[in-house]
Design an enzyme around this catalytic site. Structure first.
Site, short mmCIF file in Angstrom:
data_model
loop_
_atom_site.label_atom_id
_atom_site.label_comp_id
_atom_site.label_asym_id
_atom_site.label_seq_id
_atom_site.Cartn_x
_atom_site.Cartn_y
_atom_site.Cartn_z
CG PHE A 118 -25.84 21.86 22.76
CD1 PHE A 118 -25.96 22.88 23.67
CD2 PHE A 118 -24.73 21.83 21.92
CE1 PHE A 118 -25.01 23.89 23.75
CE2 PHE A 118 -23.77 22.83 21.99
CZ PHE A 118 -23.90 23.86 22.92
CE LYS A 119 -22.92 24.33 27.49
NZ LYS A 119 -24.26 24.87 27.22
CG ASP A 120 -25.30 15.07 27.27
OD1 ASP A 120 -24.56 15.28 28.25
OD2 ASP A 120 -26.53 14.86 27.37
#
Ligand SMILES: *Cc1c(COP(=O)(O)O)cnc(C)c1O
Length: 513
Positions: A118-120
């Site tokens: 999700f950090k993308d």
């Protein structure tokens, strides 16, 4: 109404900062976190008029509320958004998926970006922002005159790759990621070390993750090194990361209403560590998105769950004997203190005991943070805890139950859906809440955030699923793209001792090339 100037959570004056300052500085000099003191509020009509927008159009609208157009004009902001999400494999960027027909539990799949986590969603945007601001500063400058930034970070394996993919190939940006030699999984190492861009450097340090983190902290504290190489960070307290994450709350809310009807009461469940992901949901709710509840899901590092239940924000539970962070099956949530929680505390304090006064809130927060630092614990007055409970609820999920949940979802889902251990902490939390809901409120729907692709956490996933007939990690879980990484050439710089001097030496050597 928009909100386009910022202050530090610990500031004791009225000074306002620009979005660019806030993004490029990261952490305030007074140790506080940057935040907009006024959160923009949208009317129900405006929110309704957004319901058919694409992810990118929504992202533009949300960002526009927090960034002055003198700072980034419309056309530039649009192209930053387009560029940031063109790297995602799903046309929805962050699609939702029903995993349990009966109970109406949806997963919000946040792992369709380049590193499958999700950090993308945030870091693809932050990388482009860094480049945008630097390019503008450097217009007409050459050689030594150019502003550059050297991003240095440490990773225990799972989050370094998102920073690398966010910053790869960006002009005037160099990135150095330290990781402990032999202590990260082969896929994690392949993801980080097969990137060909010359501005990306991975340093494999003989030592532990804590050694790596200590070295990074020392580099940040080294004034001389800093002023020469302009050391920067893209860690989870950067305001632009929180901001970029707001979009998927809006987008998934509209998707859910289309699937389940306008009367749905929507609750979000968020596997949480540093409190960045769920804080974006808090902003969406404050902006007027009708979210019924935000539910924090923690692993055994449960400071957030304990706070909501007891009102005491305390580094260690009085019951634990070993006073250190616990290594769990969901390592990206292994924290003692949730750094972004300070932002929520500021709003809670301001709106209760500080009676709406920004400076009073800063004063109070300073004394809380001082106390936390000195004693490892601070207790909030009832008004603050009650205010938190209006928006938030929480659960804590053990490793054992995490594995059981991966099994349960696989077994009960008709297409044997596989979830990663972080997502499982959220799904278990949703199951517990569903079990508590009464039948009379049949409009409640849950969206649980799926924060990583299961291929990234193969060990736990296989532990849960190897016993099932016909299950195959290679066939059912591992994407072709990740398989292919094993064949690529790795670029690793080995640092044979966890020493500050050796790491600094390696950085200087690479930068001088
Ligand atoms: C970072 C991360 C989390 C926790 O998010 P916070 O914003 O730190 O609360 C959860 N799951 C995964 C896979 C992550 O990488």
């Amino acid at each position: 109404m928009s909100s386009t100037s910022y202050r530090s959570s610990r500031s004791l004056d009225t000074k306002q900062l620009s979005f660019e300052d806030v993004v490029m500085t990261g952490l305030a000099k007074d140790g506080g976190l940057f935040l907009p003191s006024q959160v923009p509020h949208l009317s129900p009509e405006t929110i309704n008029s957004w319901k058919d927008l694409t992810f990118q159009e929504l992202a533009f609208n949300v960002l526009r509320l927090y960034i002055k157009d003198q700072e980034i004009p419309d056309a530039d902001l649009k192209s930053l958004v387009e560029k940031s999400y063109s790297t995602f494999r799903s046309k929805d960027v962050t699609p939702i998926k029903l995993i349990d027909e009966k109970k109406s539990l949806y997963l919000l799949e946040l792992f369709h970006g380049p590193t499958y986590a999700f950090k993308d969603v945030a870091l693809q945007f932050v990388g482009n922002l860094f480049e945008y601001f630097l390019t503008r500063k450097n217009a007409g400058k050459s050689g030594e005159d150019r502003d550059t930034i050297t991003v240095v970070g440490a990773t225990s394996g799972d989050t370094g790759s998102a920073a690398i993919y966010g910053l790869r190939g960006k002009k005037d940006v160099s990135v150095f990621i330290l990781y402990p030699t032999g202590r990260i999984s082969p896929i994690q190492e392949e993801q980080m070390t097969t990137v060909e861009d010359k501005n990306v450097h991975t340093l494999s340090v003989k030592g532990t993750f804590d050694d790596c983190q200590d070295i990074v902290k020392q580099i940040f504290g080294d004034a001389e090194f800093n002023s020469k190489y302009h050391v920067g960070a893209v860690n989870s307290i950067n305001w632009a990361r929180i901001l970029a994450q707001m979009t998927y709350y809006f987008y998934s809310y509209f998707q859910l209403l289309k699937a389940e009807g306008e009367n749905s009461k929507v609750r979000y469940v968020v596997p949480s560590g540093n409190f960045g992901d769920i804080l974006a949901g808090y902003y969406a709710k404050e902006m007027g998105l009708p979210i019924d509840k935000l539910i924090i899901a923690t692993n055994e590092n449960d400071i957030l769950d304990r706070f909501l239940k007891s009102g005491t924000y305390e580094k260690f539970s009085p019951e634990v004997e070993v006073k250190e962070v616990k290594a769990t099956y969901s390592p990206a949530m292994d924290i003692l203190i949730s750094s972004n929680f300070e932002r929520l505390l500021w709003y809670l304090i301001r709106d209760t005991i500080a009676e709406g006064d920004d400076i009073k809130a800063g004063k109070e927060l300073n004394s809380w943070m001082q106390q936390l630092k000195e004693t490892g614990s601070v207790t909030a007055p009832k008004a603050v805890v009650d205010a938190a409970k209006k928006d938030f609820d929480s659960e804590r999920v053990s490793d054992e139950v995490t594995v059981e949940t991966i099994k349960q979802v696989y077994a009960e889902n008709p297409d044997n859906y596989v979830i990663d251990p972080h997502t499982a902490v959220g799904v278990q939390t949703a199951f517990r809440n569903i079990a508590k809901d009464s039948d009379s409120d049949s409009n409640i729907r849950y969206i649980s955030l799926s924060t990583a692709h299961p291929a990234k956490f193969s060990e736990v996933v296989n532990k849960a699923l190897n016993g099932f007939d016909g299950y195959s990690f290679e066939k059912d879980v591992l994407p072709e793209e990740l398989k292919a990484l094993a064949l690529k050439e790795k670029r690793i710089k080995l640092i044979d001792e966890a020493s500050l001097e050796k790491v600094k030496g390696a950085i200087i050597e690479e930068l001088s090339k």
